[in-house]
Scaffold this active site. Structure first.
Site, PDB file in Angstrom:
ATOM      1  N   ARG A   1       0.844  -1.201   0.000  1.00 43.60           N
ATOM      2  CA  ARG A   1       0.000   0.000   0.000  1.00 43.60           C
ATOM      3  C   ARG A   1       0.883   1.256   0.000  1.00 43.60           C
ATOM      4  O   ARG A   1       1.968   1.263   0.583  1.00 43.60           O
ATOM      5  CB  ARG A   1      -0.859  -0.035   1.261  1.00 43.60           C
ATOM      6  CG  ARG A   1      -1.889   1.094   1.397  1.00 43.60           C
ATOM      7  CD  ARG A   1      -3.007   0.931   0.436  1.00 43.60           C
ATOM      8  NE  ARG A   1      -4.198   1.695   0.820  1.00 43.60           N
ATOM      9  CZ  ARG A   1      -5.204   1.931  -0.011  1.00 43.60           C
ATOM     10  NH1 ARG A   1      -5.187   1.482  -1.258  1.00 43.60           N
ATOM     11  NH2 ARG A   1      -6.267   2.599   0.390  1.00 43.60           N
TER      12      ARG A   1
ATOM     13  N   THR B   1      -9.216   0.505  -9.944  1.00 42.83           N
ATOM     14  CA  THR B   1      -8.597  -0.697  -9.400  1.00 42.83           C
ATOM     15  C   THR B   1      -8.739  -1.892 -10.350  1.00 42.83           C
ATOM     16  O   THR B   1      -9.485  -1.861 -11.315  1.00 42.83           O
ATOM     17  CB  THR B   1      -9.195  -1.011  -8.000  1.00 42.83           C
ATOM     18  OG1 THR B   1      -9.171   0.170  -7.207  1.00 42.83           O
ATOM     19  CG2 THR B   1      -8.466  -2.089  -7.277  1.00 42.83           C
TER      20      THR B   1
ATOM     21  N   THR C   1      -4.063  -1.043  -7.580  1.00 40.31           N
ATOM     22  CA  THR C   1      -4.837   0.176  -7.831  1.00 40.31           C
ATOM     23  C   THR C   1      -3.974   1.416  -7.952  1.00 40.31           C
ATOM     24  O   THR C   1      -2.872   1.471  -7.386  1.00 40.31           O
ATOM     25  CB  THR C   1      -5.851   0.382  -6.675  1.00 40.31           C
ATOM     26  OG1 THR C   1      -6.746   1.437  -7.011  1.00 40.31           O
ATOM     27  CG2 THR C   1      -5.165   0.713  -5.364  1.00 40.31           C
TER      28      THR C   1
ATOM     29  N   GLU D   1      -6.137   4.004  -7.378  1.00 40.04           N
ATOM     30  CA  GLU D   1      -7.306   4.609  -6.723  1.00 40.04           C
ATOM     31  C   GLU D   1      -8.334   5.077  -7.747  1.00 40.04           C
ATOM     32  O   GLU D   1      -8.914   4.255  -8.415  1.00 40.04           O
ATOM     33  CB  GLU D   1      -6.896   5.743  -5.785  1.00 40.04           C
ATOM     34  CG  GLU D   1      -7.733   5.883  -4.516  1.00 40.04           C
ATOM     35  CD  GLU D   1      -9.246   5.982  -4.688  1.00 40.04           C
ATOM     36  OE1 GLU D   1      -9.900   4.933  -4.553  1.00 40.04           O
ATOM     37  OE2 GLU D   1      -9.782   7.079  -4.903  1.00 40.04           O
TER      38      GLU D   1
ATOM     39  N   GLU E   1      -3.964   7.852  -3.943  1.00 36.44           N
ATOM     40  CA  GLU E   1      -4.398   7.014  -2.809  1.00 36.44           C
ATOM     41  C   GLU E   1      -4.573   7.792  -1.506  1.00 36.44           C
ATOM     42  O   GLU E   1      -5.291   7.354  -0.609  1.00 36.44           O
ATOM     43  CB  GLU E   1      -3.385   5.889  -2.595  1.00 36.44           C
ATOM     44  CG  GLU E   1      -3.998   4.555  -2.285  1.00 36.44           C
ATOM     45  CD  GLU E   1      -4.725   3.971  -3.488  1.00 36.44           C
ATOM     46  OE1 GLU E   1      -5.905   3.647  -3.365  1.00 36.44           O
ATOM     47  OE2 GLU E   1      -4.099   3.831  -4.559  1.00 36.44           O
TER      48      GLU E   1
ATOM     49  N   ASP F   1      -7.911   8.275   0.094  1.00 36.61           N
ATOM     50  CA  ASP F   1      -8.586   7.209   0.844  1.00 36.61           C
ATOM     51  C   ASP F   1      -8.517   7.460   2.357  1.00 36.61           C
ATOM     52  O   ASP F   1      -9.152   6.749   3.145  1.00 36.61           O
ATOM     53  CB  ASP F   1      -7.968   5.833   0.540  1.00 36.61           C
ATOM     54  CG  ASP F   1      -8.578   5.202  -0.714  1.00 36.61           C
ATOM     55  OD1 ASP F   1      -9.508   5.785  -1.294  1.00 36.61           O
ATOM     56  OD2 ASP F   1      -8.114   4.115  -1.119  1.00 36.61           O
TER      57      ASP F   1
ATOM     58  N   SER G   1      -7.993   0.854   3.056  1.00 38.83           N
ATOM     59  CA  SER G   1      -8.430   0.376   1.747  1.00 38.83           C
ATOM     60  C   SER G   1      -9.647  -0.516   1.913  1.00 38.83           C
ATOM     61  O   SER G   1      -9.957  -0.980   3.019  1.00 38.83           O
ATOM     62  CB  SER G   1      -7.288  -0.424   1.118  1.00 38.83           C
ATOM     63  OG  SER G   1      -7.715  -1.065  -0.061  1.00 38.83           O
ATOM     64  N   SER G   2     -10.322  -0.752   0.800  1.00 40.69           N
ATOM     65  CA  SER G   2     -11.388  -1.766   0.773  1.00 40.69           C
ATOM     66  C   SER G   2     -10.977  -2.973  -0.047  1.00 40.69           C
ATOM     67  O   SER G   2     -11.777  -3.893  -0.242  1.00 40.69           O
ATOM     68  CB  SER G   2     -12.649  -1.182   0.144  1.00 40.69           C
ATOM     69  OG  SER G   2     -13.139  -0.151   0.939  1.00 40.69           O
TER      70      SER G   2
HETATM   71  N1  GLY Z   1      -8.443   2.866  -3.512  1.00 40.90           N
HETATM   72  C1  GLY Z   1      -9.312   1.770  -3.432  1.00 40.90           C
HETATM   73  C2  GLY Z   1      -9.087   0.954  -2.232  1.00 40.90           C
HETATM   74  O1  GLY Z   1      -7.970   0.929  -1.753  1.00 40.90           O
HETATM   75  O2  GLY Z   1      -9.975   0.334  -1.731  1.00 40.90           O
END
Ligand code: GLY
Length: 604
Positions: free
Chosen positions: A136, A426, A444, A446, A463, A466, A490-491
């Site tokens: 990340r 993503t 991703t 983002e 990012e 987020d 993140s998701s």
């Molecule tokens: N930027 C999308 C995620 O990290 O969920």
């Protein structure tokens, strides 16, 4: 060498449909495949192998792809073909991922690439262990919690924050590719980039989806000269079927191929990234050479939850993915969904409220646990989830109010709730190799086209948006506030499902915070309702995050709007453009690719 095979195969993913009205921030997601296009797949992607064309035919027909030895599923056939070649030659899933990711960064630059971040879940066939790697992005060390606030401490508007250098975090994908290859690769590192380099130098065919998204984002993409020059050469948007050369990308890959990730994180490429981020005319950022030089991938323990006697394993903090998918499934494990059906309102009352409860906890507790204490184990403890399930059981209509619960936690801390926007861009890669290793990676930059800052042939992420733009609410800190060096929540939910210790399913999706619902539903579709992976991915979506039940427009799920409304849900018909890629592992491998996007599954 790529083979050009003329084909009359029709292709569901060729037509363009820009639907409206949609939230402006969802616009990048709004180019969905349209059935019935007459164009041929071979033309759309510049020539594909017979196997890839057969995979497209299978997807069109709603059938999974079947294979004996290995399989790869990802968002663009050219990237899948690159991965397949590596696997065919005996490469590992980690080797194949490097090839897939390097091609995706070229042909699907709006979604992922060298300028972004990723999470990877690995099942090791030799040891039986599941490992996760966190690639990340990190917040610049010079940034502080007020990074996305104005002089009065008020949050910036979303687009004011996204476009430009300010939203760029330290990219993690290149180091993640290298770390995965160092641990699990067996092919020569440099050779894994050859397909992407060849495509970048000789030109790749611009896909319908890329062309549509470029046209739909014209104003933002033309704010920065390098970005405009690449996507709008001589002022005109690149178009479907154009042969697009990206010599700068090829040169960047050549440097990484010969010198490793050091060539990216230090030296001239790093200097150019920093210059681009700090030099945008508006919204300049604070990323520095130090941030890049210090960047590291982190190995983290997987988060696993039991569902229908399977272990569902994925990426823990800083992703909320495995915890929230796990909370939804762990809560639903107390209900007999199998006795209900996929298009019954009662099924979606249960799934919808399990999701709302999980998202309430997500907003309160989930963030980068290296910076904020988190009740990680408590959130997926079966006793805690049985309490959450009891809330749903106590009524037969939608829960009137939903609040975060109190999971077991040996820490006293007050936190305020947060809803950060995470928008649908993503890409997801699922791979099983010939030795039975499995890789699930969601990757991703983002937002579609990230920060729109383009350097050395690739886009930089946004990012940092987020993070919660607010650092506090009524004086109480928000877990997902921005802090120097921290990774935004993140998701992304790269997932491997195991049964008796062996992997049976590899899956994940793009889609911002809807990723969580897409992945949970794909698992339910298979484990509760017996769907094969292609059926499971194609089934109409319903997603509930913060209360509203999103129902996929133009599908059979529309019929649920009225009964769910009668149960007390606010409903909203809309496009739900997931990009799921799944492989199931049984007597044979079965692969599915989301019909809403351009990807395929391919295996032998
Ligand atoms: N930027 C999308 C995620 O990290 O969920």
């Amino acid at each position: 060498m790529r083979t050009v095979i003329l084909s009359t195969v029709s292709w569901l993913g060729l037509g363009l449909m820009v639907s409206g009205p949609v939230w402006a921030q969802d616009a990048a997601d709004a180019v969905a495949p349209e059935a019935g296009s007459a164009a041929a797949a071979g033309d759309a992607f510049g020539g594909l192998s017979e196997a890839a064309l057969a995979a497209i035919e299978a997807k069109e027909a709603g059938r999974p792809v079947e294979a004996e030895n290995w399989m790869v599923a990802a968002a663009n056939p050219l990237a899948v073909e690159a991965g397949a070649r590596v696997l065919r030659e005996g490469g590992s899933a980690a080797d194949a991922m490097v090839a897939v990711q390097s091609v995706l960064g070229l042909v699907e630059p709006q979604s992922s690439g060298l300028g972004g971040g990723a999470f990877l879940v690995w099942y090791d066939a030799t040891t039986g262990a599941v490992t996760t790697l966190d690639g990340r992005e990190t917040a610049p060390l010079e940034a502080d919690p007020r990074y996305f606030q104005d002089e009065n401490g008020e949050p910036l508007g979303f687009w004011d924050a996204v476009v430009g250098g300010r939203s760029v975090g330290t990219p993690g994908t290149v180091r993640l590719m290298e770390e995965a290859h160092r641990r699990w690769g067996r092919a020569n590192w440099g050779g894994l980039f050859s397909e992407a380099i060849e495509l970048a130098e000789q030109g790749f065919t611009v896909s319908p989806r890329l062309a549509g998204l470029v046209a739909g984002d014209a104003e933002r993409l033309q704010r920065f000269p390098a970005t405009a020059e690449y996507f709008f050469p001589e002022g005109t948007a690149i178009a479907e079927g154009d042969i697009k050369v990206n010599a700068d990308y090829a040169a960047t890959l050549r440097a990484i191929a010969s010198e490793g990730s050091t060539a990216f994180y230090t030296g001239e490429i790093a200097a150019d990234i920093v210059r681009a981020v700090r030099g945008t005319e508006t919204n300049a950022g604070l990323l520095s050479a130090t941030d890049l030089a210090l960047y590291d991938v982190i190995e983290r323990a997987p988060v696993c939850v039991t569902y229908r006697a399977h272990e569902v394993c994925g990426m823990g903090p800083p992703s909320s993915g495995a915890l929230t998918v796990g909370q939804i499934l762990g809560t639903l494990d107390y209900f007999e969904l199998g006795a209900l059906g996929p298009l019954q309102a009662e099924s979606w009352r249960l799934i919808g409220d399990a999701s709302r409860l999980a998202f309430a906890d997500r907003g309160r507790y989930m963030a980068d646990s290296d910076f904020v204490p988190m009740p990680t184990e408590g959130l997926v403890d079966p006793d805690y989830l049985s309490e959450r399930a009891a809330l749903i059981e106590a009524t037969d209509v939608a829960l009137e109010s939903v609040a975060p619960g109190q999971p077991e936690w040996d820490h006293a801390m007050r936190l305020a709730d947060d809803i950060s926007l995470e928008l649908p861009s993503t890409s997801h890669i699922s791979i099983v190799d010939g030795d039975g290793n499995a890789l699930s990676m969601t990757t991703t930059i983002e937002n579609g086209f990230g920060s729109r800052v383009f350097v050395r042939g690739f886009l930089l992420n946004n990012e940092m948006t987020d993070f919660s733009f607010r650092s506090h609410s009524d004086g109480v800190p928000i877990a997902n506030r921005l802090e120097p060096g921290k990774r935004p929540r993140s998701s992304m939910s790269p997932t491997i499902v195991l049964k008796d210790g062996a992997p049976v399913m590899v899956l994940g999706s793009p889609g911002g915070s809807r990723i969580i619902g897409y992945v949970a539903q794909a698992i339910i579709n298979q484990l509760d309702w017996g769907m094969d992976p292609q059926e499971a991915l194609a089934a109409p979506h319903l997603v509930n995050r913060f209360g509203t039940m999103d129902i996929e427009a133009g599908t059979a799920a529309e019929g649920l709007a009225e009964p769910l409304g009668a149960l007390g849900f606010e409903t909203n018909l809309r496009d739900l453009t997931s990009g799921l890629h799944a492989i199931t592992i049984g007597e044979t491998l079965l692969g599915g690719a989301d019909p809403r996007r351009e990807g395929i599954a391919l295996g032998e």
